[in-house]
Enzyme design. Structure first.
Site, PDB file in Angstrom:
ATOM      1  CB  CYS A 320      -0.475   0.192   1.240  1.00 45.76           C
ATOM      2  SG  CYS A 320      -1.582   1.254   1.581  1.00 45.76           S
ATOM      3  NE  ARG A 419      -9.243  -2.951  -1.765  1.00 45.41           N
ATOM      4  CZ  ARG A 419      -8.548  -2.593  -1.088  1.00 45.41           C
ATOM      5  NH1 ARG A 419      -7.767  -1.385  -1.219  1.00 45.41           N
ATOM      6  NH2 ARG A 419      -8.370  -2.336   0.765  1.00 45.41           N
TER       7      ARG A 419
HETATM    8  P1  IMP Z   1      -0.792  -7.100   3.366  1.00 44.93           P
HETATM    9  O1  IMP Z   1      -1.240  -8.309   4.241  1.00 44.93           O
HETATM   10  O2  IMP Z   1       0.255  -5.976   4.449  1.00 44.93           O
HETATM   11  O3  IMP Z   1      -0.500  -7.573   2.030  1.00 44.93           O
HETATM   12  O4  IMP Z   1      -2.232  -6.094   2.836  1.00 44.93           O
HETATM   13  C1  IMP Z   1      -3.058  -6.348   2.900  1.00 44.93           C
HETATM   14  C2  IMP Z   1      -4.369  -5.617   2.540  1.00 44.93           C
HETATM   15  O5  IMP Z   1      -3.737  -4.395   2.130  1.00 44.93           O
HETATM   16  C3  IMP Z   1      -6.206  -5.904   1.822  1.00 44.93           C
HETATM   17  O6  IMP Z   1      -6.087  -6.847   2.711  1.00 44.93           O
HETATM   18  C4  IMP Z   1      -6.353  -4.407   1.130  1.00 44.93           C
HETATM   19  O7  IMP Z   1      -7.203  -4.111   2.553  1.00 44.93           O
HETATM   20  C5  IMP Z   1      -5.012  -3.534   1.446  1.00 44.93           C
HETATM   21  N1  IMP Z   1      -4.688  -3.492   0.068  1.00 44.93           N
HETATM   22  C6  IMP Z   1      -4.807  -4.126  -1.355  1.00 44.93           C
HETATM   23  N2  IMP Z   1      -4.306  -3.720  -2.095  1.00 44.93           N
HETATM   24  C7  IMP Z   1      -3.740  -2.420  -1.749  1.00 44.93           C
HETATM   25  C8  IMP Z   1      -3.396  -0.905  -2.685  1.00 44.93           C
HETATM   26  O8  IMP Z   1      -3.329  -1.182  -3.615  1.00 44.93           O
HETATM   27  N3  IMP Z   1      -3.526   0.081  -1.647  1.00 44.93           N
HETATM   28  C9  IMP Z   1      -3.876   0.032  -0.338  1.00 44.93           C
HETATM   29  N4  IMP Z   1      -4.422  -0.693   0.701  1.00 44.93           N
HETATM   30  C10 IMP Z   1      -4.414  -2.131  -0.299  1.00 44.93           C
END
Ligand code: IMP
Length: 503
Positions: A320, A419
């Site tokens: 993100c 989204r």
């Molecule tokens: P991770 O487990 O830290 O990789 O975070 C996953 C979460 O990031 C997802 O469930 C979403 O809420 C969020 N997310 C997914 N794609 C994006 C993006 O492109 N930008 C910001 N947040 C994202």
């Protein structure tokens, strides 16, 4: 004047659990990780609970039907990504609901004209050595033969040799009828003929499933699996605040057990309109989570709008870049603690318990335990699951390391404008996520087992045998920057690194 929160925003890495008293009863084998997925009234049972507190993220690079089956086998829930056509998403949901344990859909399919070079490349990418040769190269095409690594020798054959010249042709295969063969029958045939894989075909010789010898023990061992009343795997699906009138009925018809509005920022009227529309038109039996929010106000808004669970987290996901691009968000731990307080207040006032999901930013396994201790009922993970065999993305080898691709829903690659849409022009005007690699980590089952062993073990250190006990009794402390350094190995030369540097 603008409002200032009095406390700084903190993240999981800045907290530790302080152990509590544990009795001799408090051993990992006695820990239950059962947790509610949707809201329920005081004294009643939630209509859907999970056996483990893990859900996989609503992302193209994470949650397809294969991931959903693998996670449900362990007791959790995947939310199939919504940034695809309604038809494709519903088909993925239907595949999970129709999945017959042990009956695998072929995912490495080749043509008679495929070359040995392409076979070797495909094996490298998927890690699968058994490939179905079908007339049109599709998973359900007419089965013409099978290729396994026993059919070729790269050292002795030209890489341009065609599959037709070295496959085991259909006439020499042992196969069974897809309509009439039970898993038990299939396993018997496998044993009787000493096979590694049995293809199941329909009356037109079209491939339906494959049953593998190596899955035999797996099929018997899933005591924790999450199934519905008809013994089908439980699966969730992502929706958006735009096409819900068409998407929701299609997902319900396909058998989705629970839906979740997938949005980068959920404190918005769009979510209220979506929740109200769904509950009015499809009834309260359709369960819908909402989010993401990061404070009490956001929680209260979605609770009153009718959300069945509420997701917390803005800007903390590994892929993100929302915080850099837009300057919005909040440290994940602080956001979670604040939302949990609102959830508990709401429960005290109304007698309705709304589960809270901590979404994004889980880096180490212990962050899962911290999130639960801070009051989350379950977590949602993207990066974590993207590293496994079961994620939908390519496995690649770069500089000797195996990696898997992982990209954000807000990246140009995913183009998930719904989204991020604020009622605008149906396109991403700037990116909020990156396209990346993550280290390949093996099977979901092996990794989830280790992660949850750590969670259970820490819960015992805190004297908790259940998640509600952990939420109630955990003692947490913020740690200083110097303590963080102290928490890793320090002032020694770790042998592994030392030798690697010498090479
Ligand atoms: P991770 O487990 O830290 O990789 O975070 C996953 C979460 O990031 C997802 O469930 C979403 O809420 C969020 N997310 C997914 N794609 C994006 C993006 O492109 N930008 C910001 N947040 C994202």
């Amino acid at each position: 004047m603008a409002y200032y929160f009095s406390e700084a925003s903190h993240t999981f890495g800045e907290y530790l659990l302080v152990p509590g008293y544990s009795s001799t009863e408090c051993i990992p084998a006695n820990v239950s990780l059962k947790t509610p997925l949707v809201k329920f009234k005081k004294g009643e049972e939630p209509s859907i609970s999970m056996n483990i507190p893990l859900t996989s993220a609503i992302m193209q690079a994470v949650s397809d039907d294969k991931m959903a089956v693998a996670l449900a086998k362990e007791g959790g829930v995947s939310f199939i990504y919504g940034s695809q056509s309604i038809e494709n998403e519903a088909a993925m949901v239907a595949r999970v609901k129709n999945y017959k344990s042990g009956f695998v859909r072929s995912d490495s399919n080749i043509l008679p004209s495929t070359t040995l070079r392409e076979v070797v490349d495909l094996k490298e990418r998927t890690g699968h050595s058994t490939m179905a040769v079908t007339e049109d190269g599709t998973p359900e095409g007419k089965l013409l033969g099978i290729v396994t690594s026993r059919d070729y020798r790269v050292t002795r054959m030209s890489m341009d040799t065609k599959v037709a010249d070295f496959m085991t042709p259909f006439e020499k295969l042992i196969w069974a009828d897809a309509d009439t063969t039970s898993l038990k029958d299939a396993n018997n045939l496998i044993w009787e003929h000493k096979l590694n894989m049995l293809p199941l075909i329909d009356e037109n010789q079209r491939l339906k499933y494959m049953v593998f010898r190596k899955d035999y023990t797996d099929n018997k061992e899933n005591t924790n699996e999450l199934i519905d009343a008809q013994k089908r795997y439980v699966v969730g699906a992502g929706i958006n605040t735009r096409d819900y009138a068409e998407r929701v009925p299609a997902l319900i018809a396909a058998g989705a057990d629970v839906l979740c509005i997938d949005s980068s920022e959920g404190f918005s009227e769009w979510q209220k309109i979506t929740l109200e529309y769904i509950h009015k038109n499809f009834g309260n039996e359709v369960k819908v989570g909402a989010g993401n929010v990061v404070d009490r106000e956001g929680f209260r808004f979605l609770a009153e709008a009718g959300a069945d669970f509420i997701k917390v987290g803005i800007g903390g996901g590994s892929i993100c870049i929302t915080r850099e691009q837009k300057g919005i968000g909040r440290g994940q731990a602080t956001a979670l603690i604040d939302v949990v307080a609102a959830r508990d207040e709401y429960f005290a006032e109304t007698g309705i318990y709304i589960p809270v999901c901590s979404d994004g930013g889980i880096v180490h396994d212990y962050h899962v335990t911290l999130a639960l201790a801070m009051g989350a009922d379950f977590v949602m993970l993207g990066r974590y699951f993207s590293r496994f065999d079961e994620s939908p993305t390519n496995k690649v080898k770069i500089k000797g390391n195996y990696l898997k691709e992982y990209w954000g829903e807000g990246s140009n690659r995913a183009r998930n404008w719904q989204r991020y849409d604020m009622g605008g022009d149906k396109k991403l005007s700037f990116e909020e996520g990156v396209d990346s690699y993550v280290p390949y980590a093996g099977s979901l089952k092996d990794n989830v087992t280790v992660t949850l062993n750590k969670v259970r073990s820490t819960m015992c250190n805190c004297g908790a045998l259940t998640i509600p006990e952990l939420q109630k009794n955990a003692k947490l402390t913020l740690i200083s920057a110097t303590s963080i350094v102290e928490g890793s190995s320090h002032d020694v030369i770790v042998k592994d690194k030392y030798y690697r540097n010498e090479e």
